[in-house]
Design a protein around this motif. Structure first.
Motif, PDB file in Angstrom:
ATOM      1  N   LYS A  41      -2.833  -2.537  12.640  1.00  0.00           N
ATOM      2  CA  LYS A  41      -3.440  -3.147  13.826  1.00  0.00           C
ATOM      3  C   LYS A  41      -4.936  -2.843  13.882  1.00  0.00           C
ATOM      4  N   GLN A  42      -5.315  -1.607  13.536  1.00  0.00           N
ATOM      5  CA  GLN A  42      -6.735  -1.238  13.516  1.00  0.00           C
ATOM      6  C   GLN A  42      -7.504  -2.066  12.496  1.00  0.00           C
ATOM      7  N   GLN A  43      -6.836  -2.477  11.432  1.00  0.00           N
ATOM      8  CA  GLN A  43      -7.476  -3.265  10.383  1.00  0.00           C
ATOM      9  C   GLN A  43      -7.423  -4.768  10.672  1.00  0.00           C
TER      10      GLN A  43
ATOM     11  N   SER B 260       7.884  -1.651   8.976  1.00  0.00           N
ATOM     12  CA  SER B 260       8.920  -1.237   9.920  1.00  0.00           C
ATOM     13  C   SER B 260       8.267  -0.898  11.252  1.00  0.00           C
ATOM     14  N   LYS B 261       8.939  -1.211  12.335  1.00  0.00           N
ATOM     15  CA  LYS B 261       8.382  -0.958  13.659  1.00  0.00           C
ATOM     16  C   LYS B 261       8.177   0.519  13.934  1.00  0.00           C
ATOM     17  N   ASP B 262       8.936   1.377  13.260  1.00  0.00           N
ATOM     18  CA  ASP B 262       8.790   2.815  13.480  1.00  0.00           C
ATOM     19  C   ASP B 262       7.877   3.489  12.448  1.00  0.00           C
ATOM     20  N   ASN B 263       7.203   2.701  11.635  1.00  0.00           N
ATOM     21  CA  ASN B 263       6.298   3.243  10.618  1.00  0.00           C
ATOM     22  C   ASN B 263       4.956   3.589  11.260  1.00  0.00           C
ATOM     23  N   TYR B 264       4.489   4.798  11.023  1.00  0.00           N
ATOM     24  CA  TYR B 264       3.203   5.251  11.554  1.00  0.00           C
ATOM     25  C   TYR B 264       2.059   4.316  11.156  1.00  0.00           C
ATOM     26  N   ALA B 265       2.186   3.686   9.988  1.00  0.00           N
ATOM     27  CA  ALA B 265       1.127   2.811   9.477  1.00  0.00           C
ATOM     28  C   ALA B 265       0.934   1.556  10.328  1.00  0.00           C
TER      29      ALA B 265
ATOM     30  N   ILE C 298       0.839  -1.201   0.000  1.00  0.00           N
ATOM     31  CA  ILE C 298       0.000   0.000   0.000  1.00  0.00           C
ATOM     32  C   ILE C 298       0.870   1.246   0.000  1.00  0.00           C
ATOM     33  N   GLY C 299       0.372   2.272  -0.647  1.00  0.00           N
ATOM     34  CA  GLY C 299       1.035   3.564  -0.626  1.00  0.00           C
ATOM     35  C   GLY C 299       0.008   4.673  -0.768  1.00  0.00           C
TER      36      GLY C 299
ATOM     37  N   ASP D 109       0.821  13.955   0.836  1.00  0.00           N
ATOM     38  CA  ASP D 109      -0.109  15.064   1.060  1.00  0.00           C
ATOM     39  C   ASP D 109      -1.504  14.587   1.458  1.00  0.00           C
ATOM     40  N   TYR D 110      -1.775  13.284   1.346  1.00  0.00           N
ATOM     41  CA  TYR D 110      -3.108  12.756   1.617  1.00  0.00           C
ATOM     42  C   TYR D 110      -3.118  11.718   2.743  1.00  0.00           C
ATOM     43  N   ARG D 111      -2.032  11.615   3.460  1.00  0.00           N
ATOM     44  CA  ARG D 111      -1.976  10.666   4.569  1.00  0.00           C
ATOM     45  C   ARG D 111      -2.759  11.198   5.774  1.00  0.00           C
ATOM     46  N   HIS D 112      -3.141  10.299   6.646  1.00  0.00           N
ATOM     47  CA  HIS D 112      -3.875  10.616   7.882  1.00  0.00           C
ATOM     48  C   HIS D 112      -5.278  11.160   7.598  1.00  0.00           C
ATOM     49  N   ARG D 113      -5.867  10.711   6.491  1.00  0.00           N
ATOM     50  CA  ARG D 113      -7.235  11.115   6.140  1.00  0.00           C
ATOM     51  C   ARG D 113      -8.165   9.913   6.010  1.00  0.00           C
TER      52      ARG D 113
END
Length: 106
Positions: free
Chosen positions: A85-87, A75-80, A39-40, A44-48
């Motif tokens: 986990k939510q998914q 990656s463990k430090d990736n915000y995603a 996924i990518g 500019d459209y992240r966190h929406r």
């Protein structure tokens, strides 16, 4: 199988599932009958909520097409990581700086 996110007819994200083999695979691969999620989303459209909607679409597609599991690597430090986990993705294996995750489809 994939999905493209559009905002005002402009592509801003994409997500897809792909099957790999033991001889030809990528990060996130577990075994041949489990597709890997990639996924990518344009920065500019992240966190929406766009990534979540694309993943939800792929989970729904998987349920309708008898795909019992999906895997991914993050990656463990990736915000995603929080998004995954939510998914419903859970840790399958700790790979040092990354986690191999899996989502069972019901």
């Amino acid at each position: 199988t994939g999905v493209i996110a559009l905002v005002d007819e402009q592509p801003v994200g994409a997500a897809w599932l792909r099957y790999w083999t033991d001889d030809n695979n990528i990060r996130g691969y577990i075994k041949e009958n489990i597709p890997v999620l990639v996924i990518g989303v344009h920065q500019d459209y992240r966190h929406r909520g766009i990534g979540g909607k694309m993943i939800a679409w792929l989970i729904d597609y998987s349920a309708k097409n008898n795909i019992p599991k999906i895997s991914l690597m993050v990656s463990k430090d990736n915000y995603a990581l929080t998004l995954y986990k939510q998914q419903g993705f859970v840790e399958y294996a700790d790979k040092g700086a990354s986690l191999l995750m899996i989502r069972e489809i019901k």
